[in-house]
Motif scaffolding. Structure first.
Motif, PDB file in Angstrom:
ATOM      1  N   GLY A 109       0.805  -1.212   0.000  1.00  0.00           N
ATOM      2  CA  GLY A 109       0.000   0.000   0.000  1.00  0.00           C
ATOM      3  C   GLY A 109       0.838   1.261   0.000  1.00  0.00           C
ATOM      4  N   GLY A 110       1.929   1.246   0.795  1.00  0.00           N
ATOM      5  CA  GLY A 110       2.800   2.415   0.838  1.00  0.00           C
ATOM      6  C   GLY A 110       3.422   2.724  -0.504  1.00  0.00           C
ATOM      7  N   ALA A 159       3.109   5.932  -5.650  1.00  0.00           N
ATOM      8  CA  ALA A 159       3.002   6.054  -7.101  1.00  0.00           C
ATOM      9  C   ALA A 159       1.707   6.761  -7.501  1.00  0.00           C
ATOM     10  N   ALA A 160       0.605   6.431  -6.826  1.00  0.00           N
ATOM     11  CA  ALA A 160      -0.690   7.009  -7.189  1.00  0.00           C
ATOM     12  C   ALA A 160      -0.805   8.479  -6.791  1.00  0.00           C
ATOM     13  N   PHE A 161      -0.329   8.816  -5.585  1.00  0.00           N
ATOM     14  CA  PHE A 161      -0.526  10.162  -5.060  1.00  0.00           C
ATOM     15  C   PHE A 161       0.578  11.134  -5.444  1.00  0.00           C
ATOM     16  N   TYR A 162       1.792  10.615  -5.631  1.00  0.00           N
ATOM     17  CA  TYR A 162       2.941  11.511  -5.784  1.00  0.00           C
ATOM     18  C   TYR A 162       3.703  11.357  -7.099  1.00  0.00           C
ATOM     19  N   PHE A 211       2.617   7.401   3.404  1.00  0.00           N
ATOM     20  CA  PHE A 211       1.936   7.053   4.651  1.00  0.00           C
ATOM     21  C   PHE A 211       0.460   6.775   4.395  1.00  0.00           C
ATOM     22  N   HIS A 212      -0.186   7.628   3.600  1.00  0.00           N
ATOM     23  CA  HIS A 212      -1.609   7.450   3.341  1.00  0.00           C
ATOM     24  C   HIS A 212      -1.863   6.145   2.595  1.00  0.00           C
ATOM     25  N   SER A 225       0.113  21.747   0.280  1.00  0.00           N
ATOM     26  CA  SER A 225       0.876  20.680  -0.357  1.00  0.00           C
ATOM     27  C   SER A 225      -0.016  19.472  -0.616  1.00  0.00           C
ATOM     28  N   GLN A 226       0.512  18.517  -1.382  1.00  0.00           N
ATOM     29  CA  GLN A 226      -0.229  17.288  -1.635  1.00  0.00           C
ATOM     30  C   GLN A 226      -0.521  16.548  -0.333  1.00  0.00           C
ATOM     31  N   GLY A 227       0.475  16.520   0.571  1.00  0.00           N
ATOM     32  CA  GLY A 227       0.279  15.862   1.851  1.00  0.00           C
ATOM     33  C   GLY A 227      -0.827  16.503   2.663  1.00  0.00           C
ATOM     34  N   GLN A 228      -0.970  17.825   2.579  1.00  0.00           N
ATOM     35  CA  GLN A 228      -2.025  18.508   3.320  1.00  0.00           C
ATOM     36  C   GLN A 228      -3.400  18.201   2.739  1.00  0.00           C
TER      37      GLN A 228
END
Length: 292
Positions: free
Chosen positions: A82-83, A88-91, A111-112, A254-257
């Motif tokens: 998942g990590g 790959a999917a989010f970043y 992490f997500h 940011s993307q993380g936010q």
């Protein structure tokens, strides 16, 4: 870490990370290196298994040791798969379709995405064992922040995922390799302290000293809020990934936010649900195999 404290106390100029004597591996034999990041994963998994095994021996546990053993395997798989897929999917979507997707040693874990992988693993084990899914999530969530702390400390030792440039004077500002001659926030340590140590101590204390474990969803809801809020705050100090800097420029976040906002919302909803439901009973799941 002692060298870091000494450098901080004496610093009138930014601390040079390269002068702290850190390296990304414990030892090397030939081309093999035992990396601290790998050790962080190993110790995080071992701690979670040890502590979960102690937790399920307390009254009212929603699972038995055989379920903890299954979770140990499937959650480990979920974190890794998942990590990586989440990263790959989010970043970095261009990882899909190439062998780089499988090259975990090159870094890049979300992490997500890891959380999603763990939720899938818990769902599988809970379904097979006819367990209360939300209560199993409570027991797993208590053990996650300590592992997260170890991972962020490993990031600091590696000199990666450093923070944004410091504005003004800051005694612990650092110059990281790859970050230019610019004093930056050691945001890895901020995350290790806030989302890791502080949240971990809080959840462990609530489990062992209160009856929070009997409120299905309370602990995992608090974990979700704490992780989401901590990540949201710390992203103001963390350097965004270079290929996603446009997201900050366009939206201010940011993307993380952006990924943390739904986490906070879900956590609030789960906590409200936990508080309005009656507490569960104290009956434990038997550790004996069921008769055929």
């Amino acid at each position: 870490m002692l060298s870091l404290l000494a450098a901080t106390a004496a610093a009138s100029e930014p601390i040079q990370w390269a002068e702290l004597g850190l390296r990304p591996y414990l030892f090397e034999i030939g081309s093999f290196q035992l990396r601290y990041y790998s050790l962080a994963y190993l110790f995080a998994i071992l701690f979670a298994y040890w502590h979960l095994s102690k937790m399920i021996k307390s009254p009212g546990a929603p699972m038995a040791q055989r379920h903890a053993d299954d979770l140990f395997f499937y959650c480990t798989l979920g974190v890794i798969v998942g990590g990586r897929l989440g990263y790959a999917a989010f970043y970095q979507p261009d990882l899909f379709g190439g062998v780089e997707l499988f090259q975990l040693w090159n870094g890049g874990m979300s992490f997500h995405g890891g959380v999603i992988g763990v939720l899938v693993a818990i769902s599988w084990v809970a379904w097979r064992g006819a367990l209360n899914w939300l209560r199993v999530c409570d027991y797993i969530a208590v053990n996650v922040p300590i592992g997260y702390m170890l991972g962020r400390i490993a990031n600091f030792i590696n000199g990666e995922l450093y923070g944004r440039p410091v504005e003004g004077d800051l005694a612990w500002a650092m110059v990281f390799p790859g970050g230019g001659e610019i004093a930056r926030h050691p945001s890895q340590l901020y995350q290790a302290g806030l989302e890791g140590l502080l949240l971990g101590v809080l959840l462990i204390a609530l489990f062992w000293t209160t009856r929070a474990r009997y409120r299905a969803g309370l602990l995992v809801g608090l974990f979700t809020i704490g992780m989401g809020a901590g990540r949201f705050v710390n992203e103001f100090f963390r350097e965004p990934d270079a290929h996603l800097a446009y997201r900050v420029a366009e939206t201010g976040l940011s993307q993380g936010q952006w990924l943390s906002l739904p986490m906070i919302a879900v956590g609030v909803a789960v906590m409200i649900y936990a508080l309005i439901q009656p507490p569960v009973g104290g009956k434990s799941v038997s550790s004996k195999p069921q008769a055929a």
